[in-house]
Design a protein around this motif. Structure first.
Motif, PDB file in Angstrom:
ATOM      1  N   ARG A 192      -7.919 -42.900  -4.266  1.00 36.63           N
ATOM      2  CA  ARG A 192      -8.222 -43.702  -5.457  1.00 36.63           C
ATOM      3  C   ARG A 192      -9.717 -43.966  -5.635  1.00 36.63           C
ATOM      4  NH1 ARG A 192      -4.082 -43.354  -8.508  1.00 36.63           N
ATOM      5  NH2 ARG A 192      -2.119 -43.802  -7.539  1.00 36.63           N
ATOM      6  N   GLU A 193     -10.438 -44.248  -4.553  1.00 34.78           N
ATOM      7  CA  GLU A 193     -11.862 -44.570  -4.704  1.00 34.78           C
ATOM      8  C   GLU A 193     -12.704 -43.365  -5.111  1.00 34.78           C
ATOM      9  OE1 GLU A 193     -14.519 -45.137  -1.170  1.00 34.78           O
ATOM     10  OE2 GLU A 193     -12.609 -45.129  -0.094  1.00 34.78           O
ATOM     11  N   PHE A 194     -12.152 -42.160  -5.016  1.00 38.22           N
ATOM     12  CA  PHE A 194     -12.891 -40.951  -5.370  1.00 38.22           C
ATOM     13  C   PHE A 194     -12.544 -40.433  -6.767  1.00 38.22           C
ATOM     14  CE2 PHE A 194     -11.900 -40.869  -0.757  1.00 38.22           C
ATOM     15  CZ  PHE A 194     -13.150 -41.284  -0.318  1.00 38.22           C
ATOM     16  N   ALA A 195     -11.684 -41.125  -7.470  1.00 40.24           N
ATOM     17  CA  ALA A 195     -11.268 -40.706  -8.814  1.00 40.24           C
ATOM     18  C   ALA A 195     -12.444 -40.793  -9.782  1.00 40.24           C
ATOM     19  CB  ALA A 195     -10.124 -41.584  -9.305  1.00 40.24           C
ATOM     20  N   THR A 196     -12.511 -39.865 -10.716  1.00 37.92           N
ATOM     21  CA  THR A 196     -13.590 -39.884 -11.696  1.00 37.92           C
ATOM     22  C   THR A 196     -13.298 -40.836 -12.842  1.00 37.92           C
ATOM     23  OG1 THR A 196     -12.611 -37.973 -12.799  1.00 37.92           O
ATOM     24  CG2 THR A 196     -14.362 -37.535 -11.212  1.00 37.92           C
ATOM     25  N   GLY A 197     -12.048 -41.180 -13.040  1.00 35.84           N
ATOM     26  CA  GLY A 197     -11.666 -42.102 -14.103  1.00 35.84           C
ATOM     27  C   GLY A 197     -10.789 -43.212 -13.550  1.00 35.84           C
ATOM     28  N   ALA A 198     -10.130 -43.923 -14.434  1.00 35.40           N
ATOM     29  CA  ALA A 198      -9.268 -45.029 -14.024  1.00 35.40           C
ATOM     30  C   ALA A 198      -7.945 -44.536 -13.455  1.00 35.40           C
ATOM     31  CB  ALA A 198      -9.008 -45.952 -15.215  1.00 35.40           C
ATOM     32  N   ILE A 199      -7.549 -43.326 -13.821  1.00 32.44           N
ATOM     33  CA  ILE A 199      -6.260 -42.789 -13.392  1.00 32.44           C
ATOM     34  C   ILE A 199      -6.472 -41.420 -12.764  1.00 32.44           C
ATOM     35  CG2 ILE A 199      -4.003 -41.984 -14.188  1.00 32.44           C
ATOM     36  CD1 ILE A 199      -4.252 -43.978 -16.496  1.00 32.44           C
ATOM     37  N   LEU A 200      -5.800 -41.170 -11.655  1.00 34.75           N
ATOM     38  CA  LEU A 200      -5.832 -39.846 -11.028  1.00 34.75           C
ATOM     39  C   LEU A 200      -4.862 -38.934 -11.761  1.00 34.75           C
ATOM     40  CD1 LEU A 200      -5.724 -40.655  -7.217  1.00 34.75           C
ATOM     41  CD2 LEU A 200      -7.449 -39.289  -8.348  1.00 34.75           C
ATOM     42  N   ASP A 201      -5.365 -37.857 -12.344  1.00 34.35           N
ATOM     43  CA  ASP A 201      -4.449 -36.898 -12.953  1.00 34.35           C
ATOM     44  C   ASP A 201      -4.067 -35.848 -11.910  1.00 34.35           C
ATOM     45  OD1 ASP A 201      -6.632 -35.221 -12.795  1.00 34.35           O
ATOM     46  OD2 ASP A 201      -6.835 -34.927 -14.939  1.00 34.35           O
ATOM     47  N   GLU A 202      -3.098 -35.019 -12.245  1.00 33.37           N
ATOM     48  CA  GLU A 202      -2.543 -34.063 -11.283  1.00 33.37           C
ATOM     49  C   GLU A 202      -3.600 -33.091 -10.748  1.00 33.37           C
ATOM     50  OE1 GLU A 202       0.968 -30.710 -11.036  1.00 33.37           O
ATOM     51  OE2 GLU A 202       1.070 -32.229 -12.598  1.00 33.37           O
ATOM     52  N   ALA A 203      -4.437 -32.571 -11.632  1.00 31.28           N
ATOM     53  CA  ALA A 203      -5.471 -31.612 -11.204  1.00 31.28           C
ATOM     54  C   ALA A 203      -6.466 -32.266 -10.259  1.00 31.28           C
ATOM     55  CB  ALA A 203      -6.195 -31.045 -12.418  1.00 31.28           C
ATOM     56  N   GLU A 204      -6.836 -33.508 -10.553  1.00 35.38           N
ATOM     57  CA  GLU A 204      -7.788 -34.215  -9.694  1.00 35.38           C
ATOM     58  C   GLU A 204      -7.175 -34.533  -8.336  1.00 35.38           C
ATOM     59  OE1 GLU A 204     -11.237 -37.509 -10.335  1.00 35.38           O
ATOM     60  OE2 GLU A 204      -9.303 -37.980 -11.236  1.00 35.38           O
ATOM     61  N   VAL A 205      -5.894 -34.894  -8.318  1.00 33.44           N
ATOM     62  CA  VAL A 205      -5.207 -35.149  -7.054  1.00 33.44           C
ATOM     63  C   VAL A 205      -5.231 -33.899  -6.182  1.00 33.44           C
ATOM     64  CG1 VAL A 205      -2.938 -35.554  -5.996  1.00 33.44           C
ATOM     65  CG2 VAL A 205      -3.722 -37.028  -7.839  1.00 33.44           C
ATOM     66  N   VAL A 206      -4.926 -32.744  -6.769  1.00 34.02           N
ATOM     67  CA  VAL A 206      -4.911 -31.491  -6.011  1.00 34.02           C
ATOM     68  C   VAL A 206      -6.299 -31.197  -5.446  1.00 34.02           C
ATOM     69  CG1 VAL A 206      -4.628 -28.988  -6.213  1.00 34.02           C
ATOM     70  CG2 VAL A 206      -2.938 -30.522  -7.233  1.00 34.02           C
ATOM     71  N   THR A 207      -7.321 -31.321  -6.293  1.00 35.28           N
ATOM     72  CA  THR A 207      -8.693 -31.058  -5.853  1.00 35.28           C
ATOM     73  C   THR A 207      -9.115 -32.006  -4.743  1.00 35.28           C
ATOM     74  OG1 THR A 207      -9.276 -30.278  -8.062  1.00 35.28           O
ATOM     75  CG2 THR A 207     -11.092 -30.936  -6.627  1.00 35.28           C
ATOM     76  N   LEU A 208      -8.918 -33.302  -4.954  1.00 31.72           N
ATOM     77  CA  LEU A 208      -9.342 -34.296  -3.966  1.00 31.72           C
ATOM     78  C   LEU A 208      -8.540 -34.201  -2.671  1.00 31.72           C
ATOM     79  CD1 LEU A 208      -9.942 -37.424  -6.231  1.00 31.72           C
ATOM     80  CD2 LEU A 208     -11.669 -35.978  -5.142  1.00 31.72           C
ATOM     81  N   GLN A 209      -7.232 -33.978  -2.772  1.00 37.12           N
ATOM     82  CA  GLN A 209      -6.403 -33.885  -1.569  1.00 37.12           C
ATOM     83  C   GLN A 209      -6.785 -32.658  -0.737  1.00 37.12           C
ATOM     84  OE1 GLN A 209      -4.329 -36.199  -0.371  1.00 37.12           O
ATOM     85  NE2 GLN A 209      -3.958 -34.953   1.422  1.00 37.12           N
TER      86      GLN A 209
END
Length: 158
Positions: free
Chosen positions: A45-62
Motif C-alpha cells: 500500500r505505501e508504494f502505490a502511485t495513487g489512492a487505490i492499487l489497481d491490478e497492474a500495479e499490484v502485479v508490478t509491485l509484488q
C-alpha cells in the motif's frame, strides 16, 4: 433469586446458540469469526502511485517486492539503487525487507532534490537510512568507506 438464575441460564444458552451458529457458519464458509478480512496487499500500500492499487500495479509491485525480498545480501546489507524515478520506492522495499542502509544514486540534480523531498515528507525511518547521492553511478564513492552488498537497478524501457 430463581428467576435471576433462570434468566442468566437462558442468556448463557442463547449466547451458546449464537456462538455455535457463528462457528457453524465459519466452518461452512472456511472463515474464522466475523470481521474484516486480512489485506493481502498491505505490504504494498505505501508504494502505490495513487489512492487505490489497481491490478497492474499490484502485479508490478509484488514482482518487484519478491525479487528484492529474495535477493542475496538484502537482509542486513547495504544497498545501492540506481533509478530514474522521483520516488525511491525500491530502496524503501529493501528497507522493509531488512536492508540496514540504502544509497540512491541520481545523476540529475533536480531529480536528486525531488527524491530528498520525498524522503523528508515521508517516514523518519527512511530519512535516517536512505541517503541520496547526486552523480553518475560509475563515478560515485560511498560515504564513510562503506561497500555495497547488493544493487537495485531500474530496467531500461528500450
Amino acid at each position: 433469586r430463581s428467576s435471576r438464575v433462570s434468566s442468566t441460564a437462558a442468556s448463557r444458552r442463547g449466547s451458546t446458540r449464537r456462538s455455535s451458529a457463528v462457528t457453524a457458519v465459519s466452518r461452512a464458509t472456511g472463515t474464522r469469526g466475523v470481521g474484516p478480512k486480512k489485506d493481502p496487499y498491505k505490504h504494498l500500500r505505501e508504494f502505490a502511485t495513487g489512492a487505490i492499487l489497481d491490478e497492474a500495479e499490484v502485479v508490478t509491485l509484488q514482482t518487484l517486492w519478491e525479487r528484492i525480498a529474495c535477493g542475496p545480501g538484502v537482509a542486513g546489507g547495504v544497498g545501492i539503487e540506481i533509478s530514474t524515478t522521483w520516488d525511491p520506492y525500491r530502496s524503501k522495499m529493501a528497507i522493509r525487507n531488512g536492508a540496514k542502509m540504502m544509497f540512491v544514486v541520481v545523476p540529475v540534480p533536480r531529480r536528486a532534490q525531488a527524491v530528498r523531498d520525498v524522503l523528508v515528507a515521508g517516514s523518519a525511518e527512511y530519512q535516517r537510512i536512505i541517503e541520496v547521492i547526486e552523480g553518475y553511478p560509475s563515478r560515485i564513492v560511498l560515504p564513510r568507506g562503506l561497500k555495497a552488498d547488493f544493487l537495485i537497478m531500474e530496467p531500461t524501457t528500450d
